[in-house]
Scaffold this motif. Structure first.
Motif, short mmCIF file in Angstrom:
data_model
loop_
_atom_site.label_atom_id
_atom_site.label_comp_id
_atom_site.label_asym_id
_atom_site.label_seq_id
_atom_site.Cartn_x
_atom_site.Cartn_y
_atom_site.Cartn_z
N ASN A 77 34.89 14.32 7.78
CA ASN A 77 35.70 13.17 7.37
C ASN A 77 37.08 13.40 7.98
N THR A 258 33.15 9.32 8.80
CA THR A 258 34.45 9.09 8.17
C THR A 258 34.52 7.70 7.56
N LEU A 259 34.11 6.69 8.33
CA LEU A 259 34.16 5.29 7.86
C LEU A 259 33.25 5.08 6.65
N LEU A 260 32.05 5.62 6.73
CA LEU A 260 31.10 5.47 5.62
C LEU A 260 31.58 6.20 4.37
N ASP A 261 32.15 7.39 4.56
CA ASP A 261 32.64 8.18 3.44
C ASP A 261 33.83 7.50 2.76
N GLU A 262 34.74 6.95 3.58
CA GLU A 262 35.92 6.28 3.03
C GLU A 262 35.54 5.03 2.24
N LYS A 263 34.45 4.39 2.60
CA LYS A 263 33.99 3.20 1.90
C LYS A 263 33.02 3.54 0.76
N GLY A 264 32.79 4.81 0.56
CA GLY A 264 31.91 5.25 -0.53
C GLY A 264 30.45 4.95 -0.28
N LEU A 265 30.05 4.87 0.98
CA LEU A 265 28.68 4.50 1.32
C LEU A 265 27.80 5.70 1.66
#
Length: 328
Positions: A77, A258-265
């Motif tokens: 991330n 990183t994008l998926l983690d930041e969006k909680g996905l």
């Protein structure tokens, strides 16, 4: 086609046996990669190299190796690492630069194999076997040198992570300082987790973040090695190196993660499964590399690199211990 498939299955079977072996006492401390390499080396000495299924073994040791590095990027991330602050990133840069240059200098003094020393420098400074696997094709390292380096880094990382846990129990040291120190000095992510776990959940999280900050630096370090190899080859009139396109996949997976983690996905269970699959694929690749090692060659080539990395690891641990005191 049968031989190709049989070669892949063969590395998969040894990787599975190595994974199971890594659950046993002692072997649990060196992990599945080193356990599989040991099994592959033993098989090579007892039964010889299985030439008939070589295409499949080569596929595992080269193509699957690159796939594992690409999937490895999903763990990063980038935003979370950057939020740690410049001090942690700078400590990571120090660890990498210090390890590589000291390894090269000391390796020359001890007359260690140059290719193995470069791989061990990258493995010590960045992220163990994953860094070795990423750097090996860039510097055109032999497969036996790559396998030897992975085995050495696993052994040395285990020794130091266990030593760290003993030091934590014996000496008065703050958990935050200990966690940061572990994260910026130990070799593998697994070694960092092993050392930091006794300090508690918060300390473990900090240690892993500091370690992942070093993993992120694998990208610029890889390109630095590419630049150095191109200059060296040009001066010697050799053919230029091929671009390691798997690094692009590593970057893209890092961005996606990183994008998926930041969006909680990112489901933790899915991530755990991906991590296990990545480790198993990398273990298959290490099996293919281990089959290229002759025991006599291993014995002759291992001692000087072992001494080199042992000294470098001690100096790195001492230096980062005092530097992390300034960062906390």
């Amino acid at each position: 086609m049968k031989n190709f498939t049989a070669g892949i299955l063969f590395t998969g079977i040894i990787a599975l046996l190595g994974t199971l072996l890594s659950k046993a006492p002692f072997f649990s401390s060196i992990g599945p990669l080193a356990s599989a390499i040991l099994l592959a080396i033993v098989y090579r000495q007892l039964a010889g190299y299985p030439v008939s299924i070589k295409p499949g073994i080569d596929f595992s040791s080269k193509k699957l190796l690159r796939l594992a590095i690409i999937l490895f990027g999903l763990r990063l991330n980038i935003i979370l690492i950057v939020k740690q602050g410049p001090a942690v990133i700078l400590l990571g840069i120090f660890s990498i630069v210090f390890s590589i240059f000291l390894m090269i200098w000391l390796g020359k003094k001890l007359k260690s194999d140059a290719s193995t020393i470069l791989l061990l420098g990258a493995g010590t400074g960045i992220c163990g076997a994953a860094a070795i696997a990423a750097i090996a094709p860039i510097i055109k390292a032999k497969e036996e040198d790559t396998a030897l380096s992975v085995g050495i880094i696993a052994l040395m990382g285990t020794i130091f992570s266990v030593t760290y846990t003993l030091l934590y129990s014996w000496f008065p040291i703050q958990s935050g300082h200990y966690a940061l120190w572990s994260g910026v000095s130990l070799h593998e992510i697994a070694h960092v987790a092993l050392a930091a776990e006794p300090a508690g959940g918060d300390a473990l999280a900090l240690a892993l973040l500091a370690k992942l900050g070093r993993v992120l630096l694998l990208i610029p370090v890889s390109f630095a090695f590419m630049y150095w190899m191109k200059k060296r080859d040009a001066s010697q009139g050799q053919a230029s190196i091929s671009f390691p396109y798997f690094l692009i996949g590593f970057v893209l997976m890092s961005i996606a993660g990183t994008l998926l983690d930041e969006k909680g996905l990112l489901n933790p269970q899915i991530m755990d499964t991906v991590s296990k699959v990545t480790t198993f694929i990398l273990t298959m690749a290490m099996t293919g590399l281990g089959l290229n090692i002759h025991f006599k060659q291993l014995k002759d080539k291992a001692m000087r690199p072992l001494l080199t990395i042992f000294i470098v690891s001690i100096v790195l641990s001492v230096a980062t211990f005092f530097l992390t005191m300034l960062a906390i």
